[in-house]
Design a protein around this motif. Sequence first.
Motif, PDB file in Angstrom:
ATOM      1  N   GLU A 110       0.816  -1.211   0.000  1.00 58.45           N
ATOM      2  CA  GLU A 110       0.000   0.000   0.000  1.00 58.45           C
ATOM      3  C   GLU A 110       0.855   1.267   0.000  1.00 58.45           C
ATOM      4  O   GLU A 110       0.400   2.335  -0.407  1.00 58.45           O
ATOM      5  CB  GLU A 110      -0.931  -0.019   1.222  1.00 58.45           C
ATOM      6  CG  GLU A 110      -2.128   0.889   1.106  1.00 58.45           C
ATOM      7  CD  GLU A 110      -2.932   0.642  -0.160  1.00 58.45           C
ATOM      8  OE1 GLU A 110      -3.236   1.631  -0.838  1.00 58.45           O
ATOM      9  OE2 GLU A 110      -3.234  -0.532  -0.488  1.00 58.45           O
ATOM     10  N   VAL A 111       2.081   1.154   0.486  1.00 59.49           N
ATOM     11  CA  VAL A 111       2.924   2.356   0.575  1.00 59.49           C
ATOM     12  C   VAL A 111       4.148   2.299  -0.345  1.00 59.49           C
ATOM     13  O   VAL A 111       4.882   3.290  -0.463  1.00 59.49           O
ATOM     14  CB  VAL A 111       3.388   2.604   2.033  1.00 59.49           C
ATOM     15  CG1 VAL A 111       2.211   3.006   2.912  1.00 59.49           C
ATOM     16  CG2 VAL A 111       4.097   1.396   2.591  1.00 59.49           C
ATOM     17  N   TYR A 112       4.370   1.173  -0.963  1.00 54.46           N
ATOM     18  CA  TYR A 112       5.536   1.058  -1.857  1.00 54.46           C
ATOM     19  C   TYR A 112       5.304   1.849  -3.142  1.00 54.46           C
ATOM     20  O   TYR A 112       4.256   1.727  -3.777  1.00 54.46           O
ATOM     21  CB  TYR A 112       5.800  -0.418  -2.187  1.00 54.46           C
ATOM     22  CG  TYR A 112       6.778  -0.616  -3.318  1.00 54.46           C
ATOM     23  CD1 TYR A 112       8.089  -0.150  -3.216  1.00 54.46           C
ATOM     24  CD2 TYR A 112       6.394  -1.268  -4.497  1.00 54.46           C
ATOM     25  CE1 TYR A 112       8.979  -0.332  -4.257  1.00 54.46           C
ATOM     26  CE2 TYR A 112       7.288  -1.458  -5.542  1.00 54.46           C
ATOM     27  CZ  TYR A 112       8.579  -0.977  -5.414  1.00 54.46           C
ATOM     28  OH  TYR A 112       9.468  -1.149  -6.450  1.00 54.46           O
ATOM     29  N   ARG A 113       6.294   2.669  -3.501  1.00 59.04           N
ATOM     30  CA  ARG A 113       6.210   3.478  -4.723  1.00 59.04           C
ATOM     31  C   ARG A 113       7.303   3.015  -5.679  1.00 59.04           C
ATOM     32  O   ARG A 113       8.477   3.282  -5.448  1.00 59.04           O
ATOM     33  CB  ARG A 113       6.376   4.964  -4.386  1.00 59.04           C
ATOM     34  CG  ARG A 113       5.286   5.502  -3.470  1.00 59.04           C
ATOM     35  CD  ARG A 113       5.664   6.825  -2.845  1.00 59.04           C
ATOM     36  NE  ARG A 113       6.839   6.703  -1.989  1.00 59.04           N
ATOM     37  CZ  ARG A 113       7.370   7.712  -1.309  1.00 59.04           C
ATOM     38  NH1 ARG A 113       6.838   8.912  -1.388  1.00 59.04           N
ATOM     39  NH2 ARG A 113       8.427   7.519  -0.555  1.00 59.04           N
ATOM     40  N   ARG A 167      -3.196  -0.432  -7.476  1.00 62.46           N
ATOM     41  CA  ARG A 167      -3.018   0.580  -6.425  1.00 62.46           C
ATOM     42  C   ARG A 167      -2.271   1.797  -6.951  1.00 62.46           C
ATOM     43  O   ARG A 167      -2.622   2.950  -6.672  1.00 62.46           O
ATOM     44  CB  ARG A 167      -2.254  -0.043  -5.253  1.00 62.46           C
ATOM     45  CG  ARG A 167      -2.348   0.731  -3.966  1.00 62.46           C
ATOM     46  CD  ARG A 167      -0.990   0.935  -3.360  1.00 62.46           C
ATOM     47  NE  ARG A 167      -0.265   2.024  -4.008  1.00 62.46           N
ATOM     48  CZ  ARG A 167       1.060   2.161  -3.960  1.00 62.46           C
ATOM     49  NH1 ARG A 167       1.803   1.294  -3.342  1.00 62.46           N
ATOM     50  NH2 ARG A 167       1.652   3.183  -4.543  1.00 62.46           N
ATOM     51  N   ALA A 205      -2.224   2.867 -10.005  1.00 57.73           N
ATOM     52  CA  ALA A 205      -3.133   3.611 -10.893  1.00 57.73           C
ATOM     53  C   ALA A 205      -4.104   4.455 -10.072  1.00 57.73           C
ATOM     54  O   ALA A 205      -4.401   5.602 -10.423  1.00 57.73           O
ATOM     55  CB  ALA A 205      -3.892   2.634 -11.783  1.00 57.73           C
ATOM     56  N   ARG A 206      -4.574   3.888  -8.969  1.00 61.76           N
ATOM     57  CA  ARG A 206      -5.510   4.611  -8.092  1.00 61.76           C
ATOM     58  C   ARG A 206      -4.813   5.825  -7.461  1.00 61.76           C
ATOM     59  O   ARG A 206      -5.347   6.937  -7.452  1.00 61.76           O
ATOM     60  CB  ARG A 206      -5.987   3.647  -7.010  1.00 61.76           C
ATOM     61  CG  ARG A 206      -7.155   4.146  -6.183  1.00 61.76           C
ATOM     62  CD  ARG A 206      -7.641   3.044  -5.257  1.00 61.76           C
ATOM     63  NE  ARG A 206      -6.649   2.627  -4.281  1.00 61.76           N
ATOM     64  CZ  ARG A 206      -6.255   1.364  -4.082  1.00 61.76           C
ATOM     65  NH1 ARG A 206      -6.758   0.378  -4.805  1.00 61.76           N
ATOM     66  NH2 ARG A 206      -5.344   1.067  -3.172  1.00 61.76           N
ATOM     67  N   ASP A 207      -3.604   5.595  -6.995  1.00 63.54           N
ATOM     68  CA  ASP A 207      -2.847   6.703  -6.392  1.00 63.54           C
ATOM     69  C   ASP A 207      -2.527   7.786  -7.414  1.00 63.54           C
ATOM     70  O   ASP A 207      -2.566   8.974  -7.118  1.00 63.54           O
ATOM     71  CB  ASP A 207      -1.528   6.176  -5.797  1.00 63.54           C
ATOM     72  CG  ASP A 207      -1.750   5.457  -4.471  1.00 63.54           C
ATOM     73  OD1 ASP A 207      -2.850   5.593  -3.899  1.00 63.54           O
ATOM     74  OD2 ASP A 207      -0.832   4.742  -4.040  1.00 63.54           O
ATOM     75  N   ALA A 245      -4.232   8.627  -9.985  1.00 62.13           N
ATOM     76  CA  ALA A 245      -5.431   9.423 -10.270  1.00 62.13           C
ATOM     77  C   ALA A 245      -5.635  10.481  -9.186  1.00 62.13           C
ATOM     78  O   ALA A 245      -5.904  11.655  -9.480  1.00 62.13           O
ATOM     79  CB  ALA A 245      -6.650   8.500 -10.357  1.00 62.13           C
ATOM     80  N   VAL A 246      -5.489  10.061  -7.919  1.00 58.37           N
ATOM     81  CA  VAL A 246      -5.642  11.019  -6.807  1.00 58.37           C
ATOM     82  C   VAL A 246      -4.535  12.068  -6.861  1.00 58.37           C
ATOM     83  O   VAL A 246      -4.767  13.269  -6.716  1.00 58.37           O
ATOM     84  CB  VAL A 246      -5.621  10.280  -5.454  1.00 58.37           C
ATOM     85  CG1 VAL A 246      -5.644  11.270  -4.294  1.00 58.37           C
ATOM     86  CG2 VAL A 246      -6.794   9.313  -5.351  1.00 58.37           C
ATOM     87  N   ARG A 247      -3.319  11.572  -7.108  1.00 57.83           N
ATOM     88  CA  ARG A 247      -2.160  12.478  -7.145  1.00 57.83           C
ATOM     89  C   ARG A 247      -2.343  13.553  -8.211  1.00 57.83           C
ATOM     90  O   ARG A 247      -2.101  14.742  -7.961  1.00 57.83           O
ATOM     91  CB  ARG A 247      -0.886  11.664  -7.395  1.00 57.83           C
ATOM     92  CG  ARG A 247       0.374  12.502  -7.518  1.00 57.83           C
ATOM     93  CD  ARG A 247       1.617  11.633  -7.582  1.00 57.83           C
ATOM     94  NE  ARG A 247       1.887  11.022  -6.291  1.00 57.83           N
ATOM     95  CZ  ARG A 247       2.037   9.716  -6.078  1.00 57.83           C
ATOM     96  NH1 ARG A 247       1.948   8.859  -7.091  1.00 57.83           N
ATOM     97  NH2 ARG A 247       2.288   9.258  -4.874  1.00 57.83           N
ATOM     98  N   LYS A 254      -5.024  14.751  -9.462  1.00 49.49           N
ATOM     99  CA  LYS A 254      -6.064  15.709  -9.079  1.00 49.49           C
ATOM    100  C   LYS A 254      -5.524  16.726  -8.067  1.00 49.49           C
ATOM    101  O   LYS A 254      -5.762  17.921  -8.177  1.00 49.49           O
ATOM    102  CB  LYS A 254      -7.271  14.963  -8.477  1.00 49.49           C
ATOM    103  CG  LYS A 254      -8.042  14.155  -9.483  1.00 49.49           C
ATOM    104  CD  LYS A 254      -8.691  15.063 -10.525  1.00 49.49           C
ATOM    105  CE  LYS A 254      -9.392  14.250 -11.595  1.00 49.49           C
ATOM    106  NZ  LYS A 254      -9.976  15.111 -12.650  1.00 49.49           N
ATOM    107  N   LEU A 255      -4.812  16.200  -7.075  1.00 49.45           N
ATOM    108  CA  LEU A 255      -4.292  17.101  -6.036  1.00 49.45           C
ATOM    109  C   LEU A 255      -3.220  18.041  -6.586  1.00 49.45           C
ATOM    110  O   LEU A 255      -3.178  19.216  -6.232  1.00 49.45           O
ATOM    111  CB  LEU A 255      -3.726  16.276  -4.867  1.00 49.45           C
ATOM    112  CG  LEU A 255      -4.765  15.534  -4.021  1.00 49.45           C
ATOM    113  CD1 LEU A 255      -4.081  14.630  -3.009  1.00 49.45           C
ATOM    114  CD2 LEU A 255      -5.678  16.522  -3.300  1.00 49.45           C
ATOM    115  N   ARG A 256      -2.406  17.507  -7.461  1.00 52.66           N
ATOM    116  CA  ARG A 256      -1.322  18.347  -7.997  1.00 52.66           C
ATOM    117  C   ARG A 256      -1.838  19.360  -9.015  1.00 52.66           C
ATOM    118  O   ARG A 256      -1.107  20.277  -9.395  1.00 52.66           O
ATOM    119  CB  ARG A 256      -0.240  17.467  -8.631  1.00 52.66           C
ATOM    120  CG  ARG A 256       0.521  16.669  -7.606  1.00 52.66           C
ATOM    121  CD  ARG A 256       1.712  15.941  -8.195  1.00 52.66           C
ATOM    122  NE  ARG A 256       2.412  15.171  -7.171  1.00 52.66           N
ATOM    123  CZ  ARG A 256       3.561  14.530  -7.372  1.00 52.66           C
ATOM    124  NH1 ARG A 256       4.140  14.572  -8.560  1.00 52.66           N
ATOM    125  NH2 ARG A 256       4.130  13.856  -6.404  1.00 52.66           N
ATOM    126  N   ALA A 257      -3.064  19.191  -9.437  1.00 50.76           N
ATOM    127  CA  ALA A 257      -3.636  20.135 -10.401  1.00 50.76           C
ATOM    128  C   ALA A 257      -4.163  21.393  -9.707  1.00 50.76           C
ATOM    129  O   ALA A 257      -4.474  22.378 -10.376  1.00 50.76           O
ATOM    130  CB  ALA A 257      -4.765  19.461 -11.173  1.00 50.76           C
TER     131      ALA A 257
END
Lengths: 243, 170
Positions: free
Chosen positions: A11-14, A44, A46-48, A50-52, A54-57
């Motif tokens: 869940e936290v591995y990038r 996971r 891909a989900r992150d 998408a959120v990322r 949005k937030l960075r926009a």
Amino acid sequence: MDNQKIRELIEVYRPGLDDQDEQFAELIAALRNDPTLQRQLDERVARDLAVRNKLRAVAPPADLKARLLSEQKVSAFPFNLTRQPRWLQAVAAVILLGLAILWLRATRQDAFLEFRTEMAQLVATEFPLDTHTNNLAALQQIFSAKGWPASYVVPPALRKLHIEGGCLREWRGKKVALLCFETKTNGDVWLFVVDRQVTPDAPTTADPQVTQTGNITTASWTSGAYTYLLATENPTVPIHSYF
Amino acid sequence: MDSGKQPSFEEIVESHYRGLYQFALSLTGAEAEAGDLTQQAFFIWAKKGNQLREISKVKSWLFTTLHREFLQSRRRQSRFPHVEIESVANEIPPLPPALVNELDGATVLAKLRQVDDLCQAPLALFYLEDLPYKEIAEILGVPVGTVQSRIARGKAQLAALLQTKEAGRG
């Protein structure tokens, strides 16, 4: 590594960013051999993403950057010496050293003038003596015992006067010995003795230099380790008569 | 930014103000307050930044300062409890990326603001900045394990929040 631990780490591995982080080493190894696990990670990520995105926009206010830069101009010291090239730091150091030397010289050049002025002001006022004695040698011993200038030489003419006592004074943190002589008809005569290093701009010879400071006449000279300042308030008696 | 030379104040602002503002906004939820926090971080940099020995740490320094200023503004005196990643039991609810793509940034940000307070800052840094966990931990002043557990927990909460009908309407 058990499944619970893998589920937590995945869940936290990038990928890419955490590849060198040792805590993910086992997970990375497991991913190579487990397509299901790899698929979970891909979902996971891909989900992150998408959120990322949005937030960075989210854009800062249009004027924020200008505000930050203008604020800095009025609030901060614009020149950071530690971030300048070494040659510039060296030049600055030389300039600062020069200024310091000039300041020190100026201070030292004024030292005797200030000393003489302040001592003249002192004798122009009422002040108590620390020690009352009619014995010049005893006074000298007291000064010596206290660590004050004591190896001084009192001029022969002054020795003939009656010694009344003395004072331990400090000037700029330096010790000053004060001898008070008494004349029968012409008031008091004071002799200040200070280490010659304290007032390096004082007259460097043993020939007294006479100066009038307000109502006080002074004569100053340097001999041996000390600078001497003689002061008298009676203008009718030439100060030379006390040398 | 070229790591070989000392960056100017303008270069530092250019490189970091956007990320700092977004982080501040994720913490406060208010544009004006986020702008003030960003400004405060750069103000402190202008005053004390020369004390920083390693110029490569500018980013961490700025984020740490901003976070500290935020905490001070909230007058949070109590220390956060240390929760290791092993104790996190939350399951991440399924969240299709397509669902997120339908939302705008402000909505996602608003949902992030509804996540547990303790998880907001780590989660914001996780999404906004590609920092090593060690640096995130330094910025927030908590152990790496705590950072990761809060991120995992925050992601679970955020996923649940993003699937609500309110989020869907965007």
